[in-house]
Design a protein around this motif. Structure first.
Motif, short mmCIF file in Angstrom:
data_model
loop_
_atom_site.label_atom_id
_atom_site.label_comp_id
_atom_site.label_asym_id
_atom_site.label_seq_id
_atom_site.Cartn_x
_atom_site.Cartn_y
_atom_site.Cartn_z
N TYR A 155 10.70 -136.84 39.98
CA TYR A 155 9.27 -137.02 39.73
C TYR A 155 8.92 -138.49 39.88
N SER A 156 7.65 -138.73 40.05
CA SER A 156 7.11 -140.10 40.07
C SER A 156 5.76 -140.10 39.40
N VAL A 157 5.43 -141.21 38.81
CA VAL A 157 4.08 -141.46 38.30
C VAL A 157 3.57 -142.67 39.07
N LEU A 158 2.46 -142.50 39.73
CA LEU A 158 1.85 -143.64 40.41
C LEU A 158 0.85 -144.27 39.45
N LEU A 159 1.09 -145.51 39.12
CA LEU A 159 0.27 -146.23 38.15
C LEU A 159 -0.49 -147.34 38.87
N GLY A 160 -1.80 -147.24 38.86
CA GLY A 160 -2.63 -148.27 39.46
C GLY A 160 -3.20 -149.16 38.37
N ILE A 161 -3.09 -150.45 38.54
CA ILE A 161 -3.58 -151.40 37.54
C ILE A 161 -4.58 -152.33 38.21
N TYR A 162 -5.70 -152.47 37.57
CA TYR A 162 -6.73 -153.39 38.02
C TYR A 162 -6.66 -154.61 37.11
N TYR A 163 -6.28 -155.74 37.66
CA TYR A 163 -6.12 -156.94 36.86
C TYR A 163 -7.47 -157.64 36.69
N VAL A 164 -7.80 -157.96 35.45
CA VAL A 164 -9.04 -158.67 35.14
C VAL A 164 -8.71 -159.92 34.35
N GLY A 165 -9.60 -160.89 34.40
CA GLY A 165 -9.40 -162.09 33.60
C GLY A 165 -9.66 -161.80 32.13
N PRO A 221 -6.40 -145.77 22.11
CA PRO A 221 -5.59 -144.64 21.65
C PRO A 221 -5.92 -143.31 22.33
N SER A 222 -7.16 -143.02 22.59
CA SER A 222 -7.50 -141.72 23.19
C SER A 222 -6.95 -141.61 24.61
N ILE A 223 -6.99 -142.70 25.37
CA ILE A 223 -6.44 -142.69 26.74
C ILE A 223 -4.93 -142.57 26.68
N SER A 224 -4.29 -143.31 25.78
CA SER A 224 -2.85 -143.24 25.61
C SER A 224 -2.43 -141.81 25.28
N HIS A 225 -3.15 -141.16 24.38
CA HIS A 225 -2.84 -139.78 23.98
C HIS A 225 -3.02 -138.82 25.17
N GLN A 226 -4.07 -138.99 25.94
CA GLN A 226 -4.30 -138.14 27.11
C GLN A 226 -3.17 -138.30 28.13
N MET A 227 -2.76 -139.53 28.36
CA MET A 227 -1.67 -139.78 29.31
C MET A 227 -0.38 -139.13 28.82
N TYR A 228 -0.09 -139.29 27.54
CA TYR A 228 1.11 -138.69 26.96
C TYR A 228 1.08 -137.17 27.11
N GLN A 229 -0.04 -136.55 26.77
CA GLN A 229 -0.16 -135.09 26.86
C GLN A 229 0.03 -134.61 28.29
N GLN A 230 -0.53 -135.34 29.26
CA GLN A 230 -0.38 -134.94 30.66
C GLN A 230 1.06 -135.07 31.13
N LEU A 231 1.71 -136.19 30.77
CA LEU A 231 3.12 -136.37 31.15
C LEU A 231 4.00 -135.29 30.51
N ARG A 232 3.69 -134.95 29.28
CA ARG A 232 4.46 -133.91 28.58
C ARG A 232 4.28 -132.55 29.28
N ALA A 233 3.04 -132.20 29.60
CA ALA A 233 2.77 -130.93 30.29
C ALA A 233 3.45 -130.90 31.66
N ASP A 234 3.35 -132.01 32.40
CA ASP A 234 3.98 -132.08 33.72
C ASP A 234 5.49 -131.93 33.61
N SER A 235 6.09 -132.59 32.62
CA SER A 235 7.54 -132.52 32.43
C SER A 235 7.98 -131.09 32.12
N LYS A 236 7.22 -130.41 31.28
CA LYS A 236 7.55 -129.01 30.95
C LYS A 236 7.44 -128.13 32.19
N PHE A 237 6.41 -128.35 32.99
CA PHE A 237 6.23 -127.58 34.23
C PHE A 237 7.42 -127.80 35.16
#
Length: 92
Positions: A60-70, A35-51
């Protein structure tokens, strides 16, 4: 993944294993975030969108990097993945 929030021509013919940049419609998995990471991401996207809106910028684009683990399927069924995640250790 290059995420633009559009569904128009937002896919590639690449496979995850190729290591190439993929787009919105290529992302077929659910992202499970603490939840804390999700909230941080939301807040950043919201601030960026307002800017961007203040400066009349629409593209705009969001570059999302995913590290796949078993992951053990039993953990998914019992929803232990995030509970046992190393970032949560300090919260226990």
């Amino acid at each position: 993944y290059d995420i633009k929030g559009s569904w128009v021509d937002r896919h590639t013919n690449h496979h995850v294993e190729s290591g190439k940049l993929m787009k919105d419609q290529d992302l077929k998995k659910t992202l499970k975030l603490i939840p804390s990471i999700s909230h941080q991401m939301y807040q950043q996207l919201r601030a960026d969108s307002k800017f961007l809106a203040r400066h009349n910028i629409m593209d705009y684009s969001v570059l999302l990097g995913i590290y796949y683990v078993g992951i053990d399927p039993a953990d998914i069924r019992r929803d232990r993945i995030m509970f046992n995640h190393h970032d949560n250790a300090a919260q226990l």
